[in-house]
Scaffold this active site. Structure first.
Site, PDB file in Angstrom:
ATOM      1  N   GLY A  53      60.589  58.802  12.220  1.00 52.30           N
ATOM      2  CA  GLY A  53      59.806  57.587  12.452  1.00 52.30           C
ATOM      3  C   GLY A  53      60.003  56.473  11.447  1.00 52.30           C
ATOM      4  O   GLY A  53      59.880  55.295  11.779  1.00 52.30           O
ATOM      5  N   GLU A 108      56.896  56.209   4.783  1.00 53.45           N
ATOM      6  CA  GLU A 108      56.386  56.791   6.039  1.00 53.45           C
ATOM      7  C   GLU A 108      56.199  55.713   7.096  1.00 53.45           C
ATOM      8  O   GLU A 108      55.963  54.551   6.767  1.00 53.45           O
ATOM      9  CB  GLU A 108      55.019  57.439   5.782  1.00 53.45           C
ATOM     10  CG  GLU A 108      55.085  58.894   5.363  1.00 53.45           C
ATOM     11  CD  GLU A 108      55.312  59.844   6.529  1.00 53.45           C
ATOM     12  OE1 GLU A 108      55.800  59.424   7.602  1.00 53.45           O
ATOM     13  OE2 GLU A 108      55.011  61.038   6.362  1.00 53.45           O
ATOM     14  N   ASP A 109      56.248  56.114   8.348  1.00 47.58           N
ATOM     15  CA  ASP A 109      55.898  55.194   9.437  1.00 47.58           C
ATOM     16  C   ASP A 109      54.387  55.065   9.552  1.00 47.58           C
ATOM     17  O   ASP A 109      53.833  53.980   9.621  1.00 47.58           O
ATOM     18  CB  ASP A 109      56.507  55.675  10.770  1.00 47.58           C
ATOM     19  CG  ASP A 109      56.214  57.152  11.087  1.00 47.58           C
ATOM     20  OD1 ASP A 109      55.617  57.856  10.237  1.00 47.58           O
ATOM     21  OD2 ASP A 109      56.576  57.598  12.187  1.00 47.58           O
ATOM     22  N   ASP A 112      48.320  59.420   9.258  1.00 50.54           N
ATOM     23  CA  ASP A 112      47.281  59.591  10.255  1.00 50.54           C
ATOM     24  C   ASP A 112      46.291  60.643   9.738  1.00 50.54           C
ATOM     25  O   ASP A 112      45.398  60.315   8.959  1.00 50.54           O
ATOM     26  CB  ASP A 112      48.005  60.031  11.541  1.00 50.54           C
ATOM     27  CG  ASP A 112      47.153  59.920  12.762  1.00 50.54           C
ATOM     28  OD1 ASP A 112      45.943  60.095  12.644  1.00 50.54           O
ATOM     29  OD2 ASP A 112      47.687  59.685  13.859  1.00 50.54           O
ATOM     30  N   VAL A 162      49.512  54.278  18.503  1.00 51.45           N
ATOM     31  CA  VAL A 162      50.428  53.138  18.493  1.00 51.45           C
ATOM     32  C   VAL A 162      51.888  53.572  18.624  1.00 51.45           C
ATOM     33  O   VAL A 162      52.256  54.677  18.232  1.00 51.45           O
ATOM     34  CB  VAL A 162      50.257  52.281  17.214  1.00 51.45           C
ATOM     35  CG1 VAL A 162      48.996  51.444  17.286  1.00 51.45           C
ATOM     36  CG2 VAL A 162      50.260  53.132  15.950  1.00 51.45           C
ATOM     37  N   ASP A 168      56.819  56.641  18.076  1.00 50.69           N
ATOM     38  CA  ASP A 168      57.188  56.994  19.445  1.00 50.69           C
ATOM     39  C   ASP A 168      56.033  57.572  20.237  1.00 50.69           C
ATOM     40  O   ASP A 168      55.028  58.013  19.673  1.00 50.69           O
ATOM     41  CB  ASP A 168      58.316  58.034  19.422  1.00 50.69           C
ATOM     42  CG  ASP A 168      57.816  59.407  18.992  1.00 50.69           C
ATOM     43  OD1 ASP A 168      57.210  59.508  17.901  1.00 50.69           O
ATOM     44  OD2 ASP A 168      57.994  60.380  19.754  1.00 50.69           O
ATOM     45  N   ARG A 174      60.497  53.729  20.155  1.00 48.82           N
ATOM     46  CA  ARG A 174      60.744  53.560  18.721  1.00 48.82           C
ATOM     47  C   ARG A 174      61.370  52.202  18.420  1.00 48.82           C
ATOM     48  O   ARG A 174      61.151  51.625  17.370  1.00 48.82           O
ATOM     49  CB  ARG A 174      61.686  54.647  18.196  1.00 48.82           C
ATOM     50  CG  ARG A 174      61.077  56.038  18.132  1.00 48.82           C
ATOM     51  CD  ARG A 174      62.022  56.957  17.342  1.00 48.82           C
ATOM     52  NE  ARG A 174      61.733  58.364  17.556  1.00 48.82           N
ATOM     53  CZ  ARG A 174      60.834  59.073  16.872  1.00 48.82           C
ATOM     54  NH1 ARG A 174      60.112  58.498  15.950  1.00 48.82           N
ATOM     55  NH2 ARG A 174      60.662  60.353  17.111  1.00 48.82           N
TER      56      ARG A 174
HETATM   57  P1  IMP Z   1      49.870  62.942  10.215  1.00 51.00           P
HETATM   58  O1  IMP Z   1      48.794  63.173  11.230  1.00 51.00           O
HETATM   59  O2  IMP Z   1      49.421  61.940   9.172  1.00 51.00           O
HETATM   60  O3  IMP Z   1      50.329  64.227   9.621  1.00 51.00           O
HETATM   61  O4  IMP Z   1      51.099  62.299  10.999  1.00 51.00           O
HETATM   62  C1  IMP Z   1      52.072  63.121  11.582  1.00 51.00           C
HETATM   63  C2  IMP Z   1      53.019  62.372  12.445  1.00 51.00           C
HETATM   64  O5  IMP Z   1      52.423  62.187  13.722  1.00 51.00           O
HETATM   65  C3  IMP Z   1      53.427  60.966  11.992  1.00 51.00           C
HETATM   66  O6  IMP Z   1      54.457  60.942  11.042  1.00 51.00           O
HETATM   67  C4  IMP Z   1      53.891  60.388  13.321  1.00 51.00           C
HETATM   68  O7  IMP Z   1      55.217  60.786  13.602  1.00 51.00           O
HETATM   69  C5  IMP Z   1      52.946  61.048  14.323  1.00 51.00           C
HETATM   70  N1  IMP Z   1      51.837  60.139  14.666  1.00 51.00           N
HETATM   71  C6  IMP Z   1      50.577  60.159  14.216  1.00 51.00           C
HETATM   72  N2  IMP Z   1      49.839  59.156  14.763  1.00 51.00           N
HETATM   73  C7  IMP Z   1      50.680  58.477  15.585  1.00 51.00           C
HETATM   74  C8  IMP Z   1      50.534  57.311  16.441  1.00 51.00           C
HETATM   75  O8  IMP Z   1      49.482  56.645  16.550  1.00 51.00           O
HETATM   76  N3  IMP Z   1      51.658  56.942  17.125  1.00 51.00           N
HETATM   77  C9  IMP Z   1      52.853  57.595  17.036  1.00 51.00           C
HETATM   78  N4  IMP Z   1      53.019  58.658  16.247  1.00 51.00           N
HETATM   79  C10 IMP Z   1      51.949  59.103  15.536  1.00 51.00           C
END
Ligand code: IMP
Length: 185
Positions: A53, A108-109, A112, A162, A168, A174
């Site tokens: 991402g 990071e992208d 979350d 998003v 994605d 993407r």
């Molecule tokens: P985490 O929940 O912070 O561990 O995020 C894990 C991964 O989930 C991120 O790096 C993204 O690839 C994906 N992700 C989480 N939220 C979103 C979103 O709103 N859109 C797209 N990908 C997401």
């Protein structure tokens, strides 16, 4: 000429609502690139992109930086993969470079729940970097499960899903040059 992807032509536009424009992203990337360049001047910096991402963001960000740095990538499986037990994150492609005694900035992208980043920080810390900080394009505090320190943030967003600018939905969207709320229903 600015390369535009028109969501009305390319996608079912009722599923996409632009919330951060290409211009807003470009301005923010420039601001972050300048700030990072100032704060890491004179230090041995390694930018670590988290595949896949962050690729669009890290390429743009690195081109707005005016200090020397090394670039590397790491890939992790996410806790929501169906292949393994929930909550488990593991490295599927490790760094090529040693980060010991280097200043490391994870790019990071999106942050979350913080589960992936929390794991990554714990893992990279065992390699004894001189410092370890995080830069993310999107930050969603409302979905946070694990507290993670985020030094550089592009945009704080509420609890919405998003896509675009690297993010994605089932590997699509993407390449959008804006960030849009995506209706998964
Ligand atoms: P985490 O929940 O912070 O561990 O995020 C894990 C991964 O989930 C991120 O790096 C993204 O690839 C994906 N992700 C989480 N939220 C979103 C979103 O709103 N859109 C797209 N990908 C997401």
């Amino acid at each position: 000429m600015v390369n535009e992807i028109n969501p009305k032509k390319s996608y079912k536009d009722d599923q996409l609502k632009i919330i951060i424009t290409q211009e807003e992203i470009e301005a923010k990337v420039l601001e972050l690139g300048r700030r990072i360049s100032e704060e890491y001047a004179g230090k041995e910096l390694i930018l670590v992109g988290v595949l896949r991402g962050s690729t669009y963001f890290i390429v743009d960000l690195s081109r707005k930086m005016h200090i020397p740095f090394a670039l590397d990538f790491i890939s992790i499986s996410h806790y929501n993969d169906t292949s393994g037990p929930a909550g488990v994150v593991r490295i599927t492609k490790d760094l090529e470079l040693s980060i010991t005694d280097k200043h490391v900035l994870i790019v990071e992208d999106i942050v979350d729940t913080g589960l992936s980043l929390g794991y990554l920080i714990r893992n990279l810390k065992t390699r004894n970097p001189a410092s370890l900080k995080v830069c993310t394009m999107v930050n969603v505090e409302a979905r946070r499960i694990v507290g993670v320190p985020v030094e550089y943030k592009g945009f704080d967003l509420p609890n919405i899903y998003v896509v675009g600018y690297g993010l994605d939905y089932k590997e699509r969207y993407r390449n959008l040059q804006f960030i849009a709320e995506f209706d998964r229903s």
